[in-house]
Motif scaffolding. Structure first.
Motif, PDB file in Angstrom:
ATOM      1  N   THR A 283     -29.184 -10.323 -15.710  1.00  0.00           N
ATOM      2  CA  THR A 283     -29.768 -11.030 -14.569  1.00  0.00           C
ATOM      3  C   THR A 283     -30.620 -12.190 -15.046  1.00  0.00           C
ATOM      4  O   THR A 283     -30.552 -13.298 -14.489  1.00  0.00           O
TER       5      THR A 283
ATOM      6  N   LEU B  11     -28.460 -15.060 -16.042  1.00  0.00           N
ATOM      7  CA  LEU B  11     -27.849 -15.695 -14.873  1.00  0.00           C
ATOM      8  C   LEU B  11     -28.785 -16.686 -14.194  1.00  0.00           C
ATOM      9  O   LEU B  11     -28.336 -17.681 -13.624  1.00  0.00           O
TER      10      LEU B  11
ATOM     11  N   LEU C 191     -21.088 -21.421 -11.592  1.00  0.00           N
ATOM     12  CA  LEU C 191     -20.216 -20.372 -12.112  1.00  0.00           C
ATOM     13  C   LEU C 191     -18.773 -20.812 -11.896  1.00  0.00           C
ATOM     14  O   LEU C 191     -18.374 -21.097 -10.761  1.00  0.00           O
TER      15      LEU C 191
ATOM     16  N   MET D  29     -16.824 -10.249  -7.926  1.00  0.00           N
ATOM     17  CA  MET D  29     -18.248 -10.572  -7.922  1.00  0.00           C
ATOM     18  C   MET D  29     -18.781 -10.955  -6.537  1.00  0.00           C
ATOM     19  O   MET D  29     -19.981 -10.847  -6.280  1.00  0.00           O
TER      20      MET D  29
ATOM     21  N   TRP E 187     -21.540  -9.265  -4.335  1.00  0.00           N
ATOM     22  CA  TRP E 187     -22.988  -9.428  -4.514  1.00  0.00           C
ATOM     23  C   TRP E 187     -23.598 -10.299  -3.420  1.00  0.00           C
ATOM     24  O   TRP E 187     -24.806 -10.343  -3.263  1.00  0.00           O
TER      25      TRP E 187
ATOM     26  N   TRP F 221     -27.245 -14.080  -8.513  1.00  0.00           N
ATOM     27  CA  TRP F 221     -25.828 -14.423  -8.428  1.00  0.00           C
ATOM     28  C   TRP F 221     -25.550 -15.391  -7.275  1.00  0.00           C
ATOM     29  O   TRP F 221     -24.709 -16.280  -7.394  1.00  0.00           O
ATOM     30  N   GLN F 222     -26.249 -15.234  -6.193  1.00  0.00           N
ATOM     31  CA  GLN F 222     -26.001 -16.079  -5.028  1.00  0.00           C
ATOM     32  C   GLN F 222     -26.491 -17.515  -5.220  1.00  0.00           C
ATOM     33  O   GLN F 222     -25.958 -18.445  -4.604  1.00  0.00           O
TER      34      GLN F 222
ATOM     35  N   LYS G 217     -20.475 -22.145  -7.060  1.00  0.00           N
ATOM     36  CA  LYS G 217     -19.329 -21.436  -7.614  1.00  0.00           C
ATOM     37  C   LYS G 217     -18.074 -22.271  -7.404  1.00  0.00           C
ATOM     38  O   LYS G 217     -17.875 -22.842  -6.333  1.00  0.00           O
TER      39      LYS G 217
END
Length: 184
Positions: A37, A40, A46, A56, A59, A79-80, A84
Motif C-alpha cells: 500500500t 502504491l 497504473l 483489481m 477495490w 488504489w483508487q 488507470k
C-alpha cells in the motif's frame, strides 16, 4: 521524467500464476500488504492488462472489501487514487473512475506519458509488462518473492530476452517473503 515500474508478486520458482491460471496462491500477510500500500501511494498511473484490471477493480467497485479492516480501507483508497490505463481489445467499458481503455500498447505513447507524468507509473500483467520490457520502457522491477513454488504457469518476467538488473533495495518480511527492487 517519471519511472515505469513493473511491480508484481512471484513464486520462488518465478511464476505469477500457476498452470491453472490462479494467482491468489500466496497467503495474506498484513506486513506485506501494508508495505505494498505504501508503494502504491507514490504511483500516479497504473497500466494494466485487461485480466489484472478486472481483478483489481473490485477495490473500487466492492465497498465490502474496504470495510474489512483499516488495512484494506487504506489499500482501497491508495488504489483508487491513480489514473488507470487498461490495454484490451475486447473490454467494452471500465467500471472504475479515472480509467481509460487503450486498444493497443503503443510504446511511443507510453514514453510520452512517462515524459509528462509528475509521478511514477506501474505496469501490471505479465503480457503487458513483457511488451514494456521489450520496448525498453521499464525502469525498475519490484518483485515480491513468496516462499513457495507452484511448479509451472505464467512466468513473472519476460522470456526470450535478456535483462540485466541492478539491485537497489531489498527487504525480508517475517513470513519469508522477499521484496527485491532492481534498476533495469
Amino acid at each position: 521524467m517519471a519511472k515505469l515500474i513493473y511491480l508484481t508478486n512471484v513464486s520462488l520458482d518465478g511464476y505469477i500464476e500457476d498452470e491453472r491460471g490462479v494467482f491468489a496462491w500466496f497467503p495474506p500477510d498484513d506486513e506485506v500488504f501494508a508495505f505494498t500500500t505504501d508503494l502504491l501511494r507514490s504511483v500516479g498511473t497504473l497500466l494494466y492488462g485487461r485480466r489484472l484490471y478486472e481483478s483489481m477493480a473490485v477495490w473500487e467497485t466492492d465497498a465490502a472489501l474496504a470495510a474489512r479492516s483499516d488495512l484494506t480501507a487504506d489499500f482501497a483508497t491508495a488504489w483508487q487514487a491513480p489514473d488507470k490505463v487498461v490495454y484490451s481489445t475486447g473490454l467494452a467499458a471500465v467500471s472504475t473512475a479515472n480509467t481509460r481503455i487503450e486498444r493497443d500498447f503503443d510504446p511511443a505513447a507510453v514514453r510520452q506519458l512517462k515524459a509528462t507524468a509528475s509521478s511514477d507509473l506501474t505496469v501490471g500483467g505479465a503480457n503487458l509488462a513483457a511488451q514494456a520490457f521489450k520496448a525498453g520502457l521499464v525502469d525498475e522491477c519490484q518483485l515480491f518473492v513468496w516462499p513457495l513454488a507452484v511448479g509451472g504457469g505464467k512466468p513473472g518476467l519476460p522470456t526470450g530476452m535478456r535483462t540485466d538488473l541492478e539491485l537497489l533495495d531489498e527487504r525480508r518480511f517475517r513470513n519469508g517473503t522477499l521484496y527485491l527492487r532492481y534498476r533495469c
